[in-house]
Design an enzyme around this catalytic site. Structure first.
Site, PDB file in Angstrom:
ATOM      1  N   GLU A 111       0.830  -1.219   0.000  1.00 32.32           N
ATOM      2  CA  GLU A 111       0.000   0.000   0.000  1.00 32.32           C
ATOM      3  C   GLU A 111       0.863   1.266   0.000  1.00 32.32           C
ATOM      4  O   GLU A 111       0.486   2.279  -0.576  1.00 32.32           O
ATOM      5  CB  GLU A 111      -0.941  -0.024   1.214  1.00 32.32           C
ATOM      6  CG  GLU A 111      -1.987  -1.133   1.090  1.00 32.32           C
ATOM      7  CD  GLU A 111      -2.726  -1.394   2.392  1.00 32.32           C
ATOM      8  OE1 GLU A 111      -2.057  -1.704   3.399  1.00 32.32           O
ATOM      9  OE2 GLU A 111      -3.952  -1.259   2.418  1.00 32.32           O
ATOM     10  N   GLU A 131      -3.411  -9.544   4.211  1.00 31.73           N
ATOM     11  CA  GLU A 131      -4.191  -9.228   5.421  1.00 31.73           C
ATOM     12  C   GLU A 131      -5.282 -10.254   5.696  1.00 31.73           C
ATOM     13  O   GLU A 131      -5.577 -10.573   6.846  1.00 31.73           O
ATOM     14  CB  GLU A 131      -4.816  -7.827   5.291  1.00 31.73           C
ATOM     15  CG  GLU A 131      -3.828  -6.680   5.468  1.00 31.73           C
ATOM     16  CD  GLU A 131      -3.164  -6.231   4.170  1.00 31.73           C
ATOM     17  OE1 GLU A 131      -3.167  -6.997   3.175  1.00 31.73           O
ATOM     18  OE2 GLU A 131      -2.637  -5.106   4.159  1.00 31.73           O
TER      19      GLU A 131
HETATM   20  N1  CAA Z   1       5.131  -7.128  11.386  1.00 32.67           N
HETATM   21  C1  CAA Z   1       5.992  -7.336  12.409  1.00 32.67           C
HETATM   22  N2  CAA Z   1       7.127  -8.040  12.266  1.00 32.67           N
HETATM   23  C2  CAA Z   1       7.388  -8.572  11.065  1.00 32.67           C
HETATM   24  C3  CAA Z   1       6.531  -8.405   9.975  1.00 32.67           C
HETATM   25  C4  CAA Z   1       5.351  -7.620  10.172  1.00 32.67           C
HETATM   26  N3  CAA Z   1       4.506  -7.353   9.164  1.00 32.67           N
HETATM   27  N4  CAA Z   1       7.047  -9.048   8.904  1.00 32.67           N
HETATM   28  C5  CAA Z   1       8.193  -9.615   9.334  1.00 32.67           C
HETATM   29  N5  CAA Z   1       8.402  -9.323  10.626  1.00 32.67           N
HETATM   30  C6  CAA Z   1       9.510  -9.753  11.482  1.00 32.67           C
HETATM   31  C7  CAA Z   1       9.367 -11.211  11.869  1.00 32.67           C
HETATM   32  O1  CAA Z   1       8.488 -11.364  12.954  1.00 32.67           O
HETATM   33  C8  CAA Z   1      10.805 -11.548  12.200  1.00 32.67           C
HETATM   34  O2  CAA Z   1      11.093 -11.039  13.471  1.00 32.67           O
HETATM   35  P1  CAA Z   1      11.848 -11.990  14.570  1.00 32.67           P
HETATM   36  O3  CAA Z   1      13.212 -12.209  13.977  1.00 32.67           O
HETATM   37  O4  CAA Z   1      11.867 -11.138  15.791  1.00 32.67           O
HETATM   38  O5  CAA Z   1      11.047 -13.246  14.671  1.00 32.67           O
HETATM   39  C9  CAA Z   1      11.606 -10.722  11.184  1.00 32.67           C
HETATM   40  O6  CAA Z   1      10.725  -9.695  10.739  1.00 32.67           O
HETATM   41  C10 CAA Z   1      12.019 -11.535   9.976  1.00 32.67           C
HETATM   42  O7  CAA Z   1      10.862 -12.130   9.411  1.00 32.67           O
HETATM   43  P2  CAA Z   1      10.698 -13.703   9.148  1.00 32.67           P
HETATM   44  O8  CAA Z   1      11.567 -14.484  10.073  1.00 32.67           O
HETATM   45  O9  CAA Z   1       9.235 -14.022   9.175  1.00 32.67           O
HETATM   46  O10 CAA Z   1      11.277 -13.793   7.667  1.00 32.67           O
HETATM   47  P3  CAA Z   1      10.882 -14.851   6.532  1.00 32.67           P
HETATM   48  O11 CAA Z   1      11.878 -14.598   5.440  1.00 32.67           O
HETATM   49  O12 CAA Z   1      10.759 -16.229   7.056  1.00 32.67           O
HETATM   50  O13 CAA Z   1       9.424 -14.403   6.015  1.00 32.67           O
HETATM   51  C11 CAA Z   1       7.758 -12.808   5.319  1.00 32.67           C
HETATM   52  C12 CAA Z   1       9.252 -13.125   5.434  1.00 32.67           C
HETATM   53  C13 CAA Z   1       7.112 -13.737   4.280  1.00 32.67           C
HETATM   54  C14 CAA Z   1       7.670 -11.376   4.844  1.00 32.67           C
HETATM   55  C15 CAA Z   1       7.077 -12.994   6.687  1.00 32.67           C
HETATM   56  O14 CAA Z   1       7.811 -12.278   7.667  1.00 32.67           O
HETATM   57  C16 CAA Z   1       5.653 -12.498   6.717  1.00 32.67           C
HETATM   58  O15 CAA Z   1       4.760 -13.181   6.282  1.00 32.67           O
HETATM   59  N6  CAA Z   1       5.433 -11.277   7.278  1.00 32.67           N
HETATM   60  C17 CAA Z   1       4.113 -10.721   7.450  1.00 32.67           C
HETATM   61  C18 CAA Z   1       3.514 -10.248   6.129  1.00 32.67           C
HETATM   62  C19 CAA Z   1       2.097  -9.733   6.351  1.00 32.67           C
HETATM   63  O16 CAA Z   1       1.192 -10.445   6.700  1.00 32.67           O
HETATM   64  N7  CAA Z   1       1.917  -8.391   6.118  1.00 32.67           N
HETATM   65  C20 CAA Z   1       0.641  -7.740   6.329  1.00 32.67           C
HETATM   66  C21 CAA Z   1       0.631  -7.088   7.699  1.00 32.67           C
HETATM   67  S1  CAA Z   1      -0.921  -6.401   8.149  1.00 32.67           S
HETATM   68  C22 CAA Z   1      -1.017  -4.927   7.357  1.00 32.67           C
HETATM   69  O17 CAA Z   1      -0.144  -4.554   6.597  1.00 32.67           O
HETATM   70  C23 CAA Z   1      -2.255  -4.111   7.622  1.00 32.67           C
HETATM   71  C24 CAA Z   1      -2.359  -2.854   6.833  1.00 32.67           C
HETATM   72  O18 CAA Z   1      -3.022  -2.802   5.827  1.00 32.67           O
HETATM   73  C25 CAA Z   1      -1.675  -1.636   7.289  1.00 32.67           C
END
Ligand code: CAA
Length: 257
Positions: A111, A131
């Site tokens: 976004e 989401e």
């Molecule tokens: N929020 C908080 N922390 C996050 C994050 C997020 N969106 N995305 C990644 N991180 C953090 C992880 O928790 C991790 O922290 P720790 O080392 O403390 O555990 C660190 O970043 C590294 O991430 P991963 O270990 O998960 O890395 P990966 O390579 O295995 O996976 C990823 C990467 C696919 C991006 C995965 O992190 C993921 O799925 N993240 C969330 C994506 C998501 O769902 N985004 C939407 C959020 S809601 C939103 O955005 C609402 C809105 O409209 C404003």
């Protein structure tokens, strides 16, 4: 600012997200700092164009899930609702703004790219609005800006499935302008931006406002807005210079006034 850096390369300002330990997840502080950065570059007359990027790592993996996990509706309607204006400040910078995206651009990260005028993606970029997999929907413009850009059916596929899309798929659906090798991301984004900033700044600001206003209204209101901007530009030195230079068969020297 802790999580957002502003770098300068001549007339270009680069707004760089700097929270790599959380894949540049957008917590309230990051969103507020993005708004501050938008104000700074918008007001600086030396800045002619802006790039928003996470560098060659990740663009942004979305809103900060850890920060949001325990929140309730009133929190989201107040603190979060107010701070998302950081995105709107970026969208309203009266200068061309390019998102240079590599790695993950998910949820709020996708976004964030959508508030920029153009998106240049590296071949490592991954876009998505996951989401729905968290029991929510996009809350920073995904259900509004994405369908305006790629059409409602493609937007619904992305929003309903929560799937991830590689850069080439994002290109095919019209989400990004171009895909480049990751090591060339910043150079290509700057080259595209400079193709814009060589023109007059007032005309660029009017062009941006006219497209954006038009996207949010009906055709005839948009056409009236365009006509006012078009006419106003005839009171600028740049219009006189641009047309005189054409007649004199030389390159124009625009001054942005
Ligand atoms: N929020 C908080 N922390 C996050 C994050 C997020 N969106 N995305 C990644 N991180 C953090 C992880 O928790 C991790 O922290 P720790 O080392 O403390 O555990 C660190 O970043 C590294 O991430 P991963 O270990 O998960 O890395 P990966 O390579 O295995 O996976 C990823 C990467 C696919 C991006 C995965 O992190 C993921 O799925 N993240 C969330 C994506 C998501 O769902 N985004 C939407 C959020 S809601 C939103 O955005 C609402 C809105 O409209 C404003």
């Amino acid at each position: 600012m802790d999580y957002v850096l502003i770098e300068r390369d001549e007339e270009i300002a680069v707004i760089r997200l700097n929270r790599p330990e959380a894949k540049n997840a957008l917590n309230l502080q990051v969103i507020a700092e993005l708004g501050e950065a938008a104000d700074i570059v918008a007001r600086d007359p030396q800045v002619k164009g802006v790039i928003v990027t996470g560098g060659e790592g990740d663009f942004a993996a979305g809103g900060d899930i850890k920060e949001m996990a325990t929140k309730y509706a009133p929190d989201m309607l107040t603190a979060y609702g107010a701070d998302l204006s950081g995105f709107e400040k970026l969208e309203r910078i009266p200068k061309p703004v390019i998102a240079a995206v590599s790695g993950y651009a998910l949820g709020g990260g996708c976004e964030l790219a959508l508030v920029c005028d153009m998106i240049v993606a590296s071949d490592t970029a991954v876009f998505g609005l996951p989401e729905i997999t968290l029991g929510i929907i996009p809350g920073a413009g995904g259900t509004q800006r994405l369908p305006r850009l790629v059409g409602p059916n493609r937007a619904k596929e992305m929003i309903f499935t929560g799937s991830f899309y590689k850069a080439e798929e994002a290109l095919a659906m019209g989400l990004v302008n171009k895909v480049v090798p990751v090591e060339k991301l910043m150079d290509e984004a700057k080259a595209l931006l400079r193709k814009c900033t060589r023109h007059g700044a007032v005309a660029l600001a009017c062009a941006k406002a006219s497209v954006n206003e038009g996207m949010n209204t009906d055709l005839y209101t948009g056409l009236a807005y365009e006509r006012k901007c078009f006419s106003l530009l005839f009171s600028t030195e740049d219009q006189k210079e641009g047309m005189t230079a054409f007649v004199e068969k030389r390159k124009p020297q625009f001054k942005g006034r």
